[in-house]
Write a protein that holds these residues in place. Structure first.
Motif, PDB file in Angstrom:
ATOM      1  N   GLU A   8       0.838  -1.190   0.000  1.00 13.57           N
ATOM      2  CA  GLU A   8       0.000   0.000   0.000  1.00 13.57           C
ATOM      3  C   GLU A   8       0.882   1.251   0.000  1.00 13.57           C
ATOM      4  O   GLU A   8       1.920   1.293   0.667  1.00 13.57           O
ATOM      5  CB  GLU A   8      -0.904  -0.006   1.233  1.00 13.57           C
ATOM      6  CG  GLU A   8      -2.033   0.972   1.117  1.00 13.57           C
ATOM      7  CD  GLU A   8      -3.206   0.637   2.010  1.00 13.57           C
ATOM      8  OE1 GLU A   8      -4.012   1.556   2.233  1.00 13.57           O
ATOM      9  OE2 GLU A   8      -3.317  -0.498   2.479  1.00 13.57           O
ATOM     10  N   ALA A   9       0.466   2.240  -0.769  1.00 13.53           N
ATOM     11  CA  ALA A   9       1.219   3.493  -0.832  1.00 13.53           C
ATOM     12  C   ALA A   9       1.152   4.221   0.500  1.00 13.53           C
ATOM     13  O   ALA A   9       0.140   4.173   1.197  1.00 13.53           O
ATOM     14  CB  ALA A   9       0.672   4.386  -1.940  1.00 13.53           C
ATOM     15  N   ARG A  10       2.243   4.887   0.816  1.00 14.50           N
ATOM     16  CA  ARG A  10       2.335   5.705   2.033  1.00 14.50           C
ATOM     17  C   ARG A  10       2.435   7.167   1.611  1.00 14.50           C
ATOM     18  O   ARG A  10       2.785   7.465   0.463  1.00 14.50           O
ATOM     19  CB  ARG A  10       3.568   5.285   2.829  1.00 14.50           C
ATOM     20  CG  ARG A  10       3.541   3.815   3.263  1.00 14.50           C
ATOM     21  CD  ARG A  10       4.759   3.454   4.105  1.00 14.50           C
ATOM     22  NE  ARG A  10       5.999   3.445   3.337  1.00 14.50           N
ATOM     23  CZ  ARG A  10       6.648   2.341   2.951  1.00 14.50           C
ATOM     24  NH1 ARG A  10       6.180   1.153   3.240  1.00 14.50           N
ATOM     25  NH2 ARG A  10       7.774   2.437   2.270  1.00 14.50           N
ATOM     26  N   ASP A  68       3.682   9.651  -2.315  1.00 16.03           N
ATOM     27  CA  ASP A  68       2.753  10.426  -3.147  1.00 16.03           C
ATOM     28  C   ASP A  68       3.435  11.129  -4.320  1.00 16.03           C
ATOM     29  O   ASP A  68       2.959  11.057  -5.459  1.00 16.03           O
ATOM     30  CB  ASP A  68       1.978  11.449  -2.318  1.00 16.03           C
ATOM     31  CG  ASP A  68       0.951  10.808  -1.399  1.00 16.03           C
ATOM     32  OD1 ASP A  68       0.759   9.565  -1.450  1.00 16.03           O
ATOM     33  OD2 ASP A  68       0.311  11.557  -0.635  1.00 16.03           O
ATOM     34  N   VAL A  98      -2.280  12.072  -5.338  1.00 13.15           N
ATOM     35  CA  VAL A  98      -2.300  10.711  -4.801  1.00 13.15           C
ATOM     36  C   VAL A  98      -2.897  10.695  -3.398  1.00 13.15           C
ATOM     37  O   VAL A  98      -3.607   9.754  -3.025  1.00 13.15           O
ATOM     38  CB  VAL A  98      -0.877  10.107  -4.823  1.00 13.15           C
ATOM     39  CG1 VAL A  98      -0.857   8.697  -4.242  1.00 13.15           C
ATOM     40  CG2 VAL A  98      -0.333  10.112  -6.254  1.00 13.15           C
ATOM     41  N   ARG A 130      -6.579  10.179  -3.578  1.00 16.54           N
ATOM     42  CA  ARG A 130      -6.943   8.793  -3.907  1.00 16.54           C
ATOM     43  C   ARG A 130      -6.724   7.873  -2.716  1.00 16.54           C
ATOM     44  O   ARG A 130      -7.510   6.960  -2.483  1.00 16.54           O
ATOM     45  CB  ARG A 130      -6.168   8.329  -5.136  1.00 16.54           C
ATOM     46  CG  ARG A 130      -6.749   8.917  -6.418  1.00 16.54           C
ATOM     47  CD  ARG A 130      -6.210   8.253  -7.649  1.00 16.54           C
ATOM     48  NE  ARG A 130      -4.776   8.388  -7.833  1.00 16.54           N
ATOM     49  CZ  ARG A 130      -4.160   9.505  -8.237  1.00 16.54           C
ATOM     50  NH1 ARG A 130      -4.859  10.587  -8.510  1.00 16.54           N
ATOM     51  NH2 ARG A 130      -2.858   9.534  -8.379  1.00 16.54           N
ATOM     52  N   ARG A 131      -5.654   8.112  -1.959  1.00 12.50           N
ATOM     53  CA  ARG A 131      -5.433   7.289  -0.759  1.00 12.50           C
ATOM     54  C   ARG A 131      -6.543   7.501   0.257  1.00 12.50           C
ATOM     55  O   ARG A 131      -6.921   6.588   0.980  1.00 12.50           O
ATOM     56  CB  ARG A 131      -4.073   7.599  -0.121  1.00 12.50           C
ATOM     57  CG  ARG A 131      -2.907   6.953  -0.824  1.00 12.50           C
ATOM     58  CD  ARG A 131      -1.576   7.077  -0.076  1.00 12.50           C
ATOM     59  NE  ARG A 131      -1.200   8.455   0.219  1.00 12.50           N
ATOM     60  CZ  ARG A 131      -1.405   9.086   1.368  1.00 12.50           C
ATOM     61  NH1 ARG A 131      -1.979   8.478   2.375  1.00 12.50           N
ATOM     62  NH2 ARG A 131      -1.033  10.350   1.524  1.00 12.50           N
ATOM     63  N   ARG A 136      -7.734   2.593  -2.032  1.00  9.81           N
ATOM     64  CA  ARG A 136      -6.424   2.029  -1.756  1.00  9.81           C
ATOM     65  C   ARG A 136      -5.533   2.239  -2.973  1.00  9.81           C
ATOM     66  O   ARG A 136      -5.913   1.909  -4.089  1.00  9.81           O
ATOM     67  CB  ARG A 136      -6.546   0.527  -1.469  1.00  9.81           C
ATOM     68  CG  ARG A 136      -7.476   0.186  -0.319  1.00  9.81           C
ATOM     69  CD  ARG A 136      -6.858   0.359   1.042  1.00  9.81           C
ATOM     70  NE  ARG A 136      -5.918  -0.660   1.389  1.00  9.81           N
ATOM     71  CZ  ARG A 136      -6.231  -1.858   1.863  1.00  9.81           C
ATOM     72  NH1 ARG A 136      -7.487  -2.185   2.066  1.00  9.81           N
ATOM     73  NH2 ARG A 136      -5.296  -2.726   2.145  1.00  9.81           N
ATOM     74  N   VAL A 137      -4.373   2.780  -2.740  1.00  5.33           N
ATOM     75  CA  VAL A 137      -3.372   2.957  -3.778  1.00  5.33           C
ATOM     76  C   VAL A 137      -2.268   1.947  -3.482  1.00  5.33           C
ATOM     77  O   VAL A 137      -1.704   1.943  -2.392  1.00  5.33           O
ATOM     78  CB  VAL A 137      -2.809   4.395  -3.800  1.00  5.33           C
ATOM     79  CG1 VAL A 137      -1.706   4.524  -4.840  1.00  5.33           C
ATOM     80  CG2 VAL A 137      -3.918   5.405  -4.043  1.00  5.33           C
ATOM     81  N   THR A 169       2.020   1.365 -10.122  1.00  3.13           N
ATOM     82  CA  THR A 169       0.936   1.712  -9.211  1.00  3.13           C
ATOM     83  C   THR A 169      -0.411   1.322  -9.805  1.00  3.13           C
ATOM     84  O   THR A 169      -0.553   1.172 -11.022  1.00  3.13           O
ATOM     85  CB  THR A 169       0.946   3.221  -8.871  1.00  3.13           C
ATOM     86  OG1 THR A 169      -0.027   3.480  -7.864  1.00  3.13           O
ATOM     87  CG2 THR A 169       0.653   4.070 -10.096  1.00  3.13           C
ATOM     88  N   SER A 228      -4.807   1.940  -8.421  1.00  2.52           N
ATOM     89  CA  SER A 228      -5.735   2.358  -7.362  1.00  2.52           C
ATOM     90  C   SER A 228      -6.998   1.514  -7.447  1.00  2.52           C
ATOM     91  O   SER A 228      -7.456   1.185  -8.544  1.00  2.52           O
ATOM     92  CB  SER A 228      -6.122   3.827  -7.527  1.00  2.52           C
ATOM     93  OG  SER A 228      -4.994   4.654  -7.368  1.00  2.52           O
TER      94      SER A 228
END
Length: 174
Positions: free
Chosen positions: A13-15, A19, A54, A57-58, A62-63, A75, A77
């Motif tokens: 998962e992106a933090r 971004d 980003v 979207r987060r 979920r990204v 990536t 989403s």
């Protein structure tokens, strides 16, 4: 593709600290991809800002990112059912968006592990389907999704002022 083709790639998962990298990857990937395949497509500054947002979207869904040796190289989403701005036309379905890989990874199959992770997440959510849209004319992108089991569903098409998006869906067994 060999299952070990992407050994060392971590899908996570992106933090917040991802971004900027994710946003730039999206802008570069989309501009490059569409410039080659659909030269009539232009991305204005408004669209670039949207791609770089980003954090929004987060906050909505979920990204996921593909990371290789500390570098974000891909990536995707996934928006849950009912998320604000979701374009899923099937009740209770997830909405898949912004699948992209770094330009130097285009065409190498890195989208596979990202889509695998998004599909696993959708199954965890117990959704009946994943909906997505492909820009009309992006034949290679559509074929990639079709190879994964997505089918064309014209009832979900979106005709926007400047473009036409074709709808695809991956349904899960009940």
């Amino acid at each position: 593709m060999s299952p070990h083709r992407w050994e060392g790639v971590v899908i996570r998962e992106a933090r917040p600290e991802d971004d900027a990298a994710v946003g730039e990857l999206l802008v570069e990937s989309f501009i490059t991809q569409y410039a080659q395949k659909l030269p009539e497509v232009r991305y204005d500054e408004t669209r670039k800002r949207e791609l770089r947002d980003v954090a929004r979207r987060r906050a909505v869904g979920r990204v996921l990112v593909a990371e290789l040796v500390g570098r974000v190289v891909g990536t995707v989403s996934l928006w849950p059912p009912g998320a604000p701005g979701s374009e899923a036309w099937i009740p209770g379905a997830a909405d898949l968006r912004q699948l992209a890989t770094a330009v130097d990874f285009h065409g190498q199959g890195l989208s596979g592990p990202l889509l695998d992770a998004a599909e696993r997440l959708a199954r965890e959510w117990s959704v009946p389907a994943i909906c997505l849209h492909v820009r009309q004319g992006a034949v290679g992108v559509a074929r990639m999704y079709e190879r994964r089991g997505f089918v064309r569903e014209p009832t979900g098409d979106l005709a926007l002022p400047t473009l036409f998006l074709e709808a695809y869906v991956l349904r899960f067994p009940a």
